[in-house]
Write an enzyme that holds these catalytic residues in place. Structure first.
Site, mmCIF file in Angstrom:
data_model
loop_
_atom_site.group_PDB
_atom_site.id
_atom_site.type_symbol
_atom_site.label_atom_id
_atom_site.label_comp_id
_atom_site.label_asym_id
_atom_site.label_seq_id
_atom_site.Cartn_x
_atom_site.Cartn_y
_atom_site.Cartn_z
ATOM 1 N N HIS A 85 0.828 -1.204 0.000
ATOM 2 C CA HIS A 85 0.000 0.000 0.000
ATOM 3 C C HIS A 85 0.862 1.254 0.000
ATOM 4 C CE1 HIS A 85 -3.165 2.747 0.960
ATOM 5 N NE2 HIS A 85 -2.627 3.043 2.116
ATOM 6 N N HIS A 110 5.856 7.046 6.284
ATOM 7 C CA HIS A 110 5.513 6.461 4.977
ATOM 8 C C HIS A 110 5.159 7.574 4.004
ATOM 9 C CE1 HIS A 110 1.638 6.773 7.151
ATOM 10 N NE2 HIS A 110 1.230 7.219 5.976
ATOM 11 N N HIS A 112 2.955 8.994 0.343
ATOM 12 C CA HIS A 112 1.816 8.898 -0.583
ATOM 13 C C HIS A 112 2.228 9.582 -1.877
ATOM 14 C CE1 HIS A 112 -1.043 7.554 2.540
ATOM 15 N NE2 HIS A 112 -0.282 8.289 3.342
ATOM 16 N N GLU A 123 -1.891 14.020 -0.225
ATOM 17 C CA GLU A 123 -3.237 13.805 0.324
ATOM 18 C C GLU A 123 -3.855 15.135 0.732
ATOM 19 O OE1 GLU A 123 -2.839 10.430 3.218
ATOM 20 O OE2 GLU A 123 -3.845 9.479 1.519
ATOM 21 N N HIS A 136 4.303 11.250 5.681
ATOM 22 C CA HIS A 136 3.638 11.240 6.987
ATOM 23 C C HIS A 136 4.566 10.611 8.021
ATOM 24 C CE1 HIS A 136 -0.594 11.394 4.992
ATOM 25 N NE2 HIS A 136 -0.041 12.587 5.109
ATOM 26 N N THR A 218 -5.651 8.140 7.150
ATOM 27 C CA THR A 218 -6.158 8.314 5.779
ATOM 28 C C THR A 218 -6.354 6.974 5.074
ATOM 29 O OG1 THR A 218 -3.955 8.527 4.811
ATOM 30 C CG2 THR A 218 -4.999 10.549 5.593
#
Ligand SMILES: *[C@@H]1O[C@H](CO)[C@@H](O)[C@H](O)[C@H]1NC(C)=O
Length: 330
Positions: A85, A110, A112, A123, A136, A218
């Site tokens: 993910h 991590h 995004h 995000e 994040h 999220t």
């Protein structure tokens, strides 16, 4: 069949060991279906959000955040993991934040990102604009809770730092400590270890300007437990670094390979929430300066007019004295 697909789509496991989330879905793009299995995903204080800077509230009590232990996160290698993910780096609890209501210790960070050919991937949005990616850094309230998994379900149990990442001219050496290892964990569930590096380098240089609001994870189960800090300043990586982030990883274990891209959630309604800012916005500041200059001009004008009137009166009085002196002479 529908049940089966849904089940596959939304199964998340909150592991007891370190409390990391493991994505075991075959379809990472079913955001609309999240609330069906995770009611909190459809609740009213979700993340991310679009931060509209003309409707944030300045809070002078929001002091600069102080990250401690970020420069040297121990001597042990750090675990880097493709969980299907995102790419996640585990962090030791010697890293913590000062400047929040309680002591929050780090657990993991991590990223995004989007996909090739699109400029967005973050995000959070600021004034409706996304950036290329977002980092994040996840912390939990270690004064109140034993572990990340325990804190993750409690109000303000977590504190997450959100760093918007944009494309700049030069290679960012701090991000390189993560990106240079992506090819070792191309497929889901692969892990590697990374030598400890200065994590502070991943943050923007200026930490005094940020937005603060109450929100959620999220990703499912979307617990509304996050005290968010989204920095106003951005971090920069090069075009080539962004390409590597977008094009190296797969969300699947083996063939058929599914690229791990577009792992950002759509912005969620703000509803009744307030977003606070630690600083006064540019427009607000110029408005303030304008008012100040206006007041000064008015004061100066009043001063000069008053002086003119006083002089005139003085002159009138003098001439009166003069004429009366003449009169006595005669
Ligand atoms: C978050 O929610 C708590 C509890 O309702 C409230 O006391 C706090 O002021 C809120 N913080 C922010 C930044 O909105």
């Amino acid at each position: 069949m529908l049940f089966f697909t849904l089940l596959l789509e939304v199964i998340w496991i909150l592991t007891a060991n370190g409390g990391r989330y493991i994505w075991v879905s075959v379809c990472p793009h079913g955001q609309d279906h999240w609330p069906a299995s995770y009611p909190e995903c459809g609740s009213n204080a979700q993340s991310p959000i679009n931060i509209q800077t003309d409707s944030v509230t300045f809070d002078p009590d929001l002091l600069p955040l102080q990250p401690h232990g970020y420069e040297q996160p121990g001597t042990e290698p750090l675990n880097l993991h493709n969980n299907g993910h995102t790419v996640q780096l585990s962090l030791p609890s010697t890293l913590y934040l000062e400047g929040l209501p309680r002591k929050y210790v780090a657990a993991q960070l991590h990223l995004h990102w989007g996909q090739k050919g699109t400029p967005w991937g973050s995000e959070h949005l600021i004034n409706g604009k996304a950036t290329a990616a977002e980092l994040h850094i996840v912390h939990y309230d270690s004064e109140s809770y034993e572990s990340l998994s325990e804190a993750a379900q409690r109000p303000q149990g977590l504190a997450v730092l959100g760093i918007l990442i944009e494309v700049g001219e030069t290679k960012n050496p701090a991000y390189e400590h993560i990106l240079s290892h992506l090819h070792e964990i191309k497929h889901k569930d692969q892990k590697t270890s990374v030598p400890p590096f200065n994590v502070r380098g991943l943050l923007p240089p200026l930490l005094a300007q940020y937005f603060r609001y109450n929100g959620s994870l999220t990703t499912p189960p979307c617990y509304q437990s996050v005290l968010w800090t989204v920095f106003h300043r951005r971090a920069q990586i090069s075009t080539e670094q962004l390409e590597r982030l977008r094009e190296t990883l797969f969300s699947t274990e083996e063939e058929p390979s599914e690229p791990l891209v577009q792992n950002y959630r759509a912005p969620q309604p703000l509803n009744q929430r307030m977003v606070f800012a630690s600083f006064i916005q540019g427009e607000m500041l110029s408005l303030g300066v304008g008012i100040l200059v206006g007041c000064l001009c008015l004061l100066l004008a009043v001063y000069f007019i008053a002086r003119k009137i006083r002089r005139k009166r003085l002159r009138n009085r003098k001439s009166v004295v003069f004429t009366s002196a003449r009169a006595t002479e005669a």
